[in-house]
Design a protein around this motif. Structure first.
Motif, PDB file in Angstrom:
ATOM      1  N   UNK A 281      -3.163   5.797 -11.791  1.00 18.34           N
ATOM      2  CA  UNK A 281      -1.757   5.835 -11.380  1.00 18.34           C
ATOM      3  C   UNK A 281      -1.059   7.155 -11.683  1.00 18.34           C
ATOM      4  N   UNK A 282      -1.379   7.749 -12.808  1.00 17.90           N
ATOM      5  CA  UNK A 282      -0.677   8.963 -13.231  1.00 17.90           C
ATOM      6  C   UNK A 282      -1.485  10.218 -12.936  1.00 17.90           C
ATOM      7  N   UNK A 283      -2.441  10.119 -11.994  1.00 17.86           N
ATOM      8  CA  UNK A 283      -3.242  11.268 -11.608  1.00 17.86           C
ATOM      9  C   UNK A 283      -3.048  11.539 -10.105  1.00 17.86           C
ATOM     10  N   UNK A 284      -2.026  12.292  -9.736  1.00 15.81           N
ATOM     11  CA  UNK A 284      -1.769  12.568  -8.314  1.00 15.81           C
ATOM     12  C   UNK A 284      -2.856  13.389  -7.642  1.00 15.81           C
ATOM     13  N   UNK A 285      -3.780  13.951  -8.426  1.00 11.42           N
ATOM     14  CA  UNK A 285      -4.905  14.682  -7.854  1.00 11.42           C
ATOM     15  C   UNK A 285      -6.077  13.770  -7.507  1.00 11.42           C
ATOM     16  N   UNK A 286      -5.977  12.473  -7.843  1.00  7.77           N
ATOM     17  CA  UNK A 286      -7.024  11.506  -7.518  1.00  7.77           C
ATOM     18  C   UNK A 286      -6.712  10.850  -6.166  1.00  7.77           C
ATOM     19  N   UNK A 287      -7.743  10.257  -5.543  1.00  9.45           N
ATOM     20  CA  UNK A 287      -7.525   9.637  -4.226  1.00  9.45           C
ATOM     21  C   UNK A 287      -6.631   8.400  -4.317  1.00  9.45           C
ATOM     22  N   UNK A 288      -5.983   8.095  -3.202  1.00  7.26           N
ATOM     23  CA  UNK A 288      -5.144   6.900  -3.116  1.00  7.26           C
ATOM     24  C   UNK A 288      -6.009   5.705  -2.751  1.00  7.26           C
ATOM     25  N   UNK A 289      -5.635   4.536  -3.265  1.00  8.46           N
ATOM     26  CA  UNK A 289      -6.525   3.383  -3.194  1.00  8.46           C
ATOM     27  C   UNK A 289      -5.805   2.198  -2.551  1.00  8.46           C
ATOM     28  N   UNK A 290      -6.439   1.601  -1.540  1.00  9.16           N
ATOM     29  CA  UNK A 290      -5.775   0.596  -0.709  1.00  9.16           C
ATOM     30  C   UNK A 290      -5.659  -0.763  -1.389  1.00  9.16           C
ATOM     31  N   UNK A 291      -6.740  -1.241  -2.018  1.00  7.87           N
ATOM     32  CA  UNK A 291      -6.688  -2.594  -2.578  1.00  7.87           C
ATOM     33  C   UNK A 291      -5.629  -2.700  -3.659  1.00  7.87           C
ATOM     34  N   UNK A 292      -5.548  -1.704  -4.520  1.00 10.99           N
ATOM     35  CA  UNK A 292      -4.529  -1.716  -5.568  1.00 10.99           C
ATOM     36  C   UNK A 292      -3.131  -1.676  -4.966  1.00 10.99           C
ATOM     37  N   UNK A 293      -2.954  -0.834  -3.957  1.00 15.49           N
ATOM     38  CA  UNK A 293      -1.634  -0.717  -3.331  1.00 15.49           C
ATOM     39  C   UNK A 293      -1.220  -2.039  -2.704  1.00 15.49           C
ATOM     40  N   UNK A 294      -2.173  -2.719  -2.051  1.00 17.98           N
ATOM     41  CA  UNK A 294      -1.874  -4.017  -1.443  1.00 17.98           C
ATOM     42  C   UNK A 294      -1.569  -5.067  -2.501  1.00 17.98           C
ATOM     43  N   UNK A 295      -2.359  -5.083  -3.575  1.00 20.01           N
ATOM     44  CA  UNK A 295      -2.138  -6.068  -4.630  1.00 20.01           C
ATOM     45  C   UNK A 295      -0.805  -5.879  -5.322  1.00 20.01           C
ATOM     46  N   UNK A 296      -0.442  -4.635  -5.589  1.00 23.11           N
ATOM     47  CA  UNK A 296       0.839  -4.353  -6.237  1.00 23.11           C
ATOM     48  C   UNK A 296       1.991  -4.772  -5.316  1.00 23.11           C
ATOM     49  N   UNK A 297       1.900  -4.387  -4.042  1.00 27.56           N
ATOM     50  CA  UNK A 297       2.965  -4.731  -3.094  1.00 27.56           C
ATOM     51  C   UNK A 297       3.115  -6.236  -2.946  1.00 27.56           C
ATOM     52  N   UNK A 298       1.991  -6.935  -2.852  1.00 26.34           N
ATOM     53  CA  UNK A 298       2.055  -8.392  -2.728  1.00 26.34           C
ATOM     54  C   UNK A 298       2.641  -9.015  -3.992  1.00 26.34           C
ATOM     55  N   UNK A 299       2.235  -8.499  -5.145  1.00 24.75           N
ATOM     56  CA  UNK A 299       2.800  -8.995  -6.398  1.00 24.75           C
ATOM     57  C   UNK A 299       4.298  -8.791  -6.463  1.00 24.75           C
ATOM     58  N   UNK A 300       4.770  -7.637  -6.011  1.00 25.24           N
ATOM     59  CA  UNK A 300       6.214  -7.392  -5.979  1.00 25.24           C
ATOM     60  C   UNK A 300       6.924  -8.445  -5.127  1.00 25.24           C
ATOM     61  N   UNK A 301       6.408  -8.718  -3.938  1.00 21.94           N
ATOM     62  CA  UNK A 301       7.053  -9.694  -3.053  1.00 21.94           C
ATOM     63  C   UNK A 301       7.060 -11.085  -3.673  1.00 21.94           C
ATOM     64  N   UNK A 302       5.935 -11.489  -4.248  1.00 20.39           N
ATOM     65  CA  UNK A 302       5.868 -12.811  -4.868  1.00 20.39           C
ATOM     66  C   UNK A 302       6.805 -12.903  -6.071  1.00 20.39           C
ATOM     67  N   UNK A 303       6.932 -11.809  -6.819  1.00 22.60           N
ATOM     68  CA  UNK A 303       7.807 -11.816  -7.992  1.00 22.60           C
ATOM     69  C   UNK A 303       9.274 -11.862  -7.593  1.00 22.60           C
ATOM     70  N   UNK A 304       9.641 -11.144  -6.548  1.00 21.69           N
ATOM     71  CA  UNK A 304      11.033 -11.213  -6.070  1.00 21.69           C
ATOM     72  C   UNK A 304      11.326 -12.616  -5.557  1.00 21.69           C
ATOM     73  N   UNK A 305      10.365 -13.222  -4.885  1.00 15.86           N
ATOM     74  CA  UNK A 305      10.571 -14.549  -4.301  1.00 15.86           C
ATOM     75  C   UNK A 305      10.915 -15.597  -5.348  1.00 15.86           C
ATOM     76  N   UNK A 306      10.342 -15.476  -6.554  1.00 22.43           N
ATOM     77  CA  UNK A 306      10.631 -16.472  -7.589  1.00 22.43           C
ATOM     78  C   UNK A 306      11.701 -16.003  -8.571  1.00 22.43           C
ATOM     79  N   UNK A 307      12.321 -14.859  -8.295  1.00 24.43           N
ATOM     80  CA  UNK A 307      13.397 -14.386  -9.162  1.00 24.43           C
ATOM     81  C   UNK A 307      12.935 -13.622 -10.378  1.00 24.43           C
TER      82      UNK A 307
END
Length: 385
Positions: A281-307
């Motif tokens: 996460x804190x290494x902007x010189x490393x490649x970007x990763x899809x599964x983590x990005x999807x999991x984080x985004x989905x977690x955010x939506x689920x967390x907002x949904x339940x308050x």
């Protein structure tokens, strides 16, 4: 805390998220909803195709890789009323259930997370009895560290004595929460809360709020101390799913809520402008990763949904979604997914993991797209299930 995260809160927040998503450029037109729906269908068919011999995509064995895929397929089926997907999940269990007996380790518990919903859909007592057997094994027999956390045990010929990994919260604790909700077993519910909090407490860096990949209870350190994106994704996704199951069964410690919100804040701080997080996460010189990005985004939506999180986190999820959609090819394969990753010997080693097609990448992305479409249906007045 548990009494403020209830069904009324979830419904109000669901409407708020869907309005945010619909206002963002990625899904502000019906054709974008159709595009996402078509992508989900392509992803599903790609996942259930014959990939025999392909470690990342072979769905017909009993372990965490197909487990994440089958959890996502079941959620796709139940949330979007895809009866064929539900039937596939049921058939998958019966094709592969004999393999579960030889793979009883923490990391292979993931497929059991669909058993409670399969039982609700089709009350075959076998699902309930097997789920109870596995829950009892986890509570009474599964190896633990000296802190009482589940030791990360795997099907491969490798041992990680007294290590805990972030992956376990999704792979094992989610099942406990779902079984507790089905059975009403408060002992199981309390253990699910305890394990969730233990893992976050031992893995979290106080300064940034981010999680390290693993913790070694013998050497009392985080080993390579990498803030690996997918480790953070497993927990940021699993926690709202666990809490949603347990609000009527167990007390949710304030420490769990505060640590989760600190984690989310840290992740939001490190989100790049295009929405996709780097594999460390804190290494902007490393490649970007899809599964983590999807999991984080989905977690955010689920967390907002339940308050659990404020609504601005849905905007971060929408930004990630915009970056993820072009990474799903016409066959339904999700690109930019890092291969299987143990706790590596150095931070740099994470950037050397090859990118492959994998059911966990498919699954986390499918869960995100399913969540987006189900929220849009709520906005339009159509029930989620």
């Amino acid at each position: 805390m548990s009494d403020v995260i209830n069904s009324s809160t979830a419904n109000n927040n669901s409407a708020g998220i869907s309005r945010i998503i619909s206002q963002m450029s990625i899904v502000n037109e019906e054709k974008e909803v159709t595009r996402i729906t078509d992508l989900l269908s392509s992803m599903y068919h790609y996942m259930i195709s014959d990939h025999k011999g392909n470690w990342g995509m072979d769905i017909d064995h009993w372990d965490w890789v197909p487990g994440v895929g089958i959890i996502a397929i079941m959620e796709y089926g139940t949330s979007l009323r895809k009866e064929a997907a539900i039937a596939y999940a049921k058939d998958w269990v019966h094709r592969n259930k004999d393999k579960a007996a030889t793979n009883k380790v923490i990391n292979s518990m993931a497929p059991f997370a669909i058993f409670p919903e399969l039982y609700r859909q089709n009350p075959d007592i076998w699902y309930l009895e097997k789920a109870k057997e596995i829950a009892n094994w986890m509570l009474d027999e599964a190896p633990r560290t000296r802190e009482g956390a589940f030791e990360h045990t795997v099907t491969e010929s490798a041992a990680f004595p007294e290590q805990i990994w972030a992956d376990t919260v999704f792979m094992a604790v989610l099942f406990l929460a779902r079984y507790a909700a089905l059975s009403g077993d408060k002992r199981v519910a309390e253990e699910a809360v305890r394990q969730t909090l233990l893992h976050i407490r031992l893995l979290q860096e106080d300064e940034s709020g981010l999680l390290f990949h693993g913790w070694n209870c013998i050497s009392r350190n985080h080993m390579s101390a990498a803030r690996w994106a997918r480790a953070n994704a497993w927990i940021v996704l699993a926690v709202p799913m666990i809490i949603a199951e347990l609000t009527d069964l167990a007390e949710l410690p304030e420490e769990l809520i505060s640590r989760y919100t600190a984690l989310a804040a840290g992740l939001r701080k490190f989100q790049p402008e295009d929405g996709l997080w780097h594999t460390v996460l804190d290494r902007p010189d490393f490649y970007k990763e899809t599964s983590a990005s999807a999991g984080i985004a989905c977690g955010f939506l689920k967390a907002v949904k339940i308050g659990l999180l404020e609504r601005e986190y849905a905007e971060a999820a929408s930004l990630a979604l915009k970056g993820i959609l072009p990474l799903i090819n016409e066959d339904g394969a999700v690109l930019g997914v890092s291969g299987g990753t143990p706790v590596m010997e150095s931070e740099q080693a994470y950037n050397q993991i090859p990118q492959i097609a994998a059911l966990y990448g498919q699954g986390m992305t499918m869960m995100l797209l399913t969540e987006v479409i189900s929220l849009r249906r709520l906005e339009k007045g159509s029930p989620e299930k």
